[in-house]
Write a protein that holds these residues in place. Structure first.
Motif, PDB file in Angstrom:
ATOM      1  N   ILE A 138       0.842  -1.197   0.000  1.00 41.78           N
ATOM      2  CA  ILE A 138       0.000   0.000   0.000  1.00 41.78           C
ATOM      3  C   ILE A 138       0.877   1.247   0.000  1.00 41.78           C
ATOM      4  N   GLU A 139       1.933   1.259   0.814  1.00 40.13           N
ATOM      5  CA  GLU A 139       2.833   2.416   0.888  1.00 40.13           C
ATOM      6  C   GLU A 139       3.542   2.672  -0.435  1.00 40.13           C
ATOM      7  N   GLU A 140       3.738   1.627  -1.236  1.00 40.33           N
ATOM      8  CA  GLU A 140       4.422   1.761  -2.529  1.00 40.33           C
ATOM      9  C   GLU A 140       3.449   2.069  -3.671  1.00 40.33           C
ATOM     10  N   THR A 141       2.164   2.138  -3.373  1.00 36.64           N
ATOM     11  CA  THR A 141       1.153   2.392  -4.393  1.00 36.64           C
ATOM     12  C   THR A 141       0.968   3.892  -4.587  1.00 36.64           C
ATOM     13  N   THR A 142       1.038   4.336  -5.834  1.00 32.25           N
ATOM     14  CA  THR A 142       0.811   5.747  -6.128  1.00 32.25           C
ATOM     15  C   THR A 142      -0.679   6.044  -6.075  1.00 32.25           C
ATOM     16  N   VAL A 143      -1.457   5.247  -6.806  1.00 32.62           N
ATOM     17  CA  VAL A 143      -2.913   5.423  -6.860  1.00 32.62           C
ATOM     18  C   VAL A 143      -3.544   4.054  -7.014  1.00 32.62           C
ATOM     19  N   GLY A 144      -4.562   3.750  -6.235  1.00 34.49           N
ATOM     20  CA  GLY A 144      -5.240   2.466  -6.394  1.00 34.49           C
ATOM     21  C   GLY A 144      -6.282   2.193  -5.325  1.00 34.49           C
ATOM     22  N   ILE A 145      -6.816   0.985  -5.424  1.00 34.14           N
ATOM     23  CA  ILE A 145      -7.830   0.494  -4.494  1.00 34.14           C
ATOM     24  C   ILE A 145      -7.275  -0.763  -3.843  1.00 34.14           C
ATOM     25  N   TYR A 146      -7.547  -0.955  -2.561  1.00 33.30           N
ATOM     26  CA  TYR A 146      -7.218  -2.240  -1.949  1.00 33.30           C
ATOM     27  C   TYR A 146      -8.504  -2.882  -1.441  1.00 33.30           C
ATOM     28  N   ILE A 147      -8.502  -4.216  -1.507  1.00 31.98           N
ATOM     29  CA  ILE A 147      -9.609  -5.006  -0.965  1.00 31.98           C
ATOM     30  C   ILE A 147      -8.990  -6.026  -0.029  1.00 31.98           C
ATOM     31  N   ARG A 148      -9.371  -5.971   1.240  1.00 28.54           N
ATOM     32  CA  ARG A 148      -8.817  -6.887   2.238  1.00 28.54           C
ATOM     33  C   ARG A 148      -9.901  -7.847   2.702  1.00 28.54           C
ATOM     34  N   LYS A 149      -9.578  -9.151   2.666  1.00 27.68           N
ATOM     35  CA  LYS A 149     -10.497 -10.195   3.127  1.00 27.68           C
ATOM     36  C   LYS A 149      -9.835 -10.973   4.254  1.00 27.68           C
ATOM     37  N   GLN A 150     -10.666 -11.586   5.097  1.00 28.19           N
ATOM     38  CA  GLN A 150     -10.142 -12.438   6.162  1.00 28.19           C
ATOM     39  C   GLN A 150      -9.575 -13.735   5.594  1.00 28.19           C
ATOM     40  N   ASP A 151     -10.289 -14.304   4.613  1.00 25.91           N
ATOM     41  CA  ASP A 151      -9.802 -15.498   3.923  1.00 25.91           C
ATOM     42  C   ASP A 151     -10.311 -15.456   2.487  1.00 25.91           C
ATOM     43  N   CYS A 152      -9.864 -16.385   1.677  1.00 28.67           N
ATOM     44  CA  CYS A 152     -10.189 -16.374   0.237  1.00 28.67           C
ATOM     45  C   CYS A 152     -11.683 -16.424  -0.055  1.00 28.67           C
ATOM     46  N   ASN A 153     -12.464 -17.039   0.802  1.00 29.43           N
ATOM     47  CA  ASN A 153     -13.887 -17.237   0.545  1.00 29.43           C
ATOM     48  C   ASN A 153     -14.797 -16.202   1.208  1.00 29.43           C
ATOM     49  N   SER A 154     -14.220 -15.314   1.981  1.00 30.73           N
ATOM     50  CA  SER A 154     -15.061 -14.359   2.713  1.00 30.73           C
ATOM     51  C   SER A 154     -15.317 -13.098   1.898  1.00 30.73           C
ATOM     52  N   LYS A 155     -16.321 -12.344   2.328  1.00 30.29           N
ATOM     53  CA  LYS A 155     -16.595 -11.046   1.715  1.00 30.29           C
ATOM     54  C   LYS A 155     -15.519 -10.069   2.167  1.00 30.29           C
ATOM     55  N   PRO A 156     -15.316  -8.985   1.417  1.00 29.00           N
ATOM     56  CA  PRO A 156     -14.295  -8.012   1.820  1.00 29.00           C
ATOM     57  C   PRO A 156     -14.568  -7.444   3.205  1.00 29.00           C
ATOM     58  N   GLY A 157     -13.527  -7.397   4.015  1.00 26.96           N
ATOM     59  CA  GLY A 157     -13.622  -6.798   5.340  1.00 26.96           C
ATOM     60  C   GLY A 157     -13.367  -5.305   5.288  1.00 26.96           C
ATOM     61  N   ASP A 158     -12.587  -4.889   4.289  1.00 29.04           N
ATOM     62  CA  ASP A 158     -12.273  -3.481   4.129  1.00 29.04           C
ATOM     63  C   ASP A 158     -11.929  -3.224   2.664  1.00 29.04           C
ATOM     64  N   ILE A 159     -12.457  -2.151   2.138  1.00 30.32           N
ATOM     65  CA  ILE A 159     -12.113  -1.678   0.797  1.00 30.32           C
ATOM     66  C   ILE A 159     -11.695  -0.231   0.975  1.00 30.32           C
ATOM     67  N   GLY A 160     -10.541   0.123   0.410  1.00 30.88           N
ATOM     68  CA  GLY A 160     -10.045   1.485   0.602  1.00 30.88           C
ATOM     69  C   GLY A 160      -9.426   2.067  -0.644  1.00 30.88           C
ATOM     70  N   VAL A 161      -9.236   3.391  -0.595  1.00 33.73           N
ATOM     71  CA  VAL A 161      -8.631   4.149  -1.680  1.00 33.73           C
ATOM     72  C   VAL A 161      -7.258   4.633  -1.215  1.00 33.73           C
ATOM     73  N   VAL A 162      -6.264   4.451  -2.080  1.00 35.11           N
ATOM     74  CA  VAL A 162      -4.889   4.830  -1.768  1.00 35.11           C
ATOM     75  C   VAL A 162      -4.430   5.894  -2.759  1.00 35.11           C
ATOM     76  N   ILE A 163      -3.851   6.962  -2.240  1.00 36.40           N
ATOM     77  CA  ILE A 163      -3.206   7.983  -3.071  1.00 36.40           C
ATOM     78  C   ILE A 163      -1.863   8.302  -2.433  1.00 36.40           C
ATOM     79  N   GLU A 164      -0.812   8.249  -3.269  1.00 35.14           N
ATOM     80  CA  GLU A 164       0.556   8.523  -2.818  1.00 35.14           C
ATOM     81  C   GLU A 164       0.941   7.710  -1.582  1.00 35.14           C
ATOM     82  N   GLY A 165       0.590   6.432  -1.595  1.00 34.78           N
ATOM     83  CA  GLY A 165       0.995   5.530  -0.518  1.00 34.78           C
ATOM     84  C   GLY A 165       0.227   5.682   0.773  1.00 34.78           C
ATOM     85  N   ARG A 166      -0.815   6.489   0.772  1.00 41.30           N
ATOM     86  CA  ARG A 166      -1.618   6.698   1.979  1.00 41.30           C
ATOM     87  C   ARG A 166      -3.067   6.299   1.727  1.00 41.30           C
TER      88      ARG A 166
END
Length: 200
Positions: A109-137
């Motif tokens: 995430i810190e190395e990402t200039t611009v993007g979206i992350y999707i974090r799941k607890q495991d491969c089969n679960s629904k996303p626990g968090d979806i976020g927007v990243v700009i300049e590593g933040r």
């Protein structure tokens, strides 16, 4: 910070992004972005199906989850990722999907200039968090779904007058000039070809 407080903070920030985008462009961001994806989804899916070669195989995998009666957010997400692939851009440059939450994910995430992350607890679960990243933040957390996160990312980039990421420049040009119909008189050759095919 508890989940209720995070949710309230998210709603305020979401509203601010929408208001600022409307102030600059006079267009509603969230509703227009998502409705335009819905409106073009049938045509885009047909274009994806006709694409051959390696890109065609990648597109086939991306849109495989789209079936009759599928969740609208799932369809929109497949369309967005498919659009990246169709334009020969890597969907992984737009969205990073993680399982769990370890140090490696934080570094990516810190190395990402611009993007979206999707974090799941495991491969089969629904996303626990979806976020927007700009300049590593992480500038936005707990977004309801991936397509909404993409709309917010586009709105932030446009409102802050940031350059589109080089490895996603055609995808963001489509968002701006075809979906949102902003400054759409001059298009790159690749985006012009897509626009022509959409209007055949």
């Amino acid at each position: 910070m508890n989940k209720q407080c995070l949710s309230f903070t998210f709603l305020i920030f979401l509203k601010q992004i929408n208001l600022e985008f409307k102030r600059i462009t006079t267009l509603p961001l969230q509703s227009r972005f998502l409705s335009q994806i819905d409106e073009l989804s049938g045509k885009l899916l047909r274009l994806f199906e006709r694409r051959g070669g390696q890109v065609g195989r990648v597109l086939e995998d991306i849109v495989a989850p789209v079936v009759q009666g599928a969740d609208v957010d799932l369809i929109r997400g497949c369309i967005i990722k498919g659009l990246c692939a169709y334009l020969n851009e890597e969907p992984g440059n737009l969205v990073m999907e993680y399982v769990g939450g370890d140090e490696t994910n934080r570094r990516q995430i810190e190395e990402t200039t611009v993007g979206i992350y999707i974090r799941k607890q495991d491969c089969n679960s629904k996303p626990g968090d979806i976020g927007v990243v700009i300049e590593g933040r992480v500038v936005l957390r707990q977004v309801d779904n991936f397509p909404l996160a993409v709309a917010m990312l586009f709105g932030l980039i446009y409102a802050l007058n940031l350059d589109y990421p080089h490895d996603l420049k055609y995808t963001f040009e489509v968002f701006q000039k075809i979906l949102m119909e902003l400054e759409g008189t001059t298009l790159s050759k690749k985006v012009q070809v897509l626009k022509n095919r959409l209007h055949e």
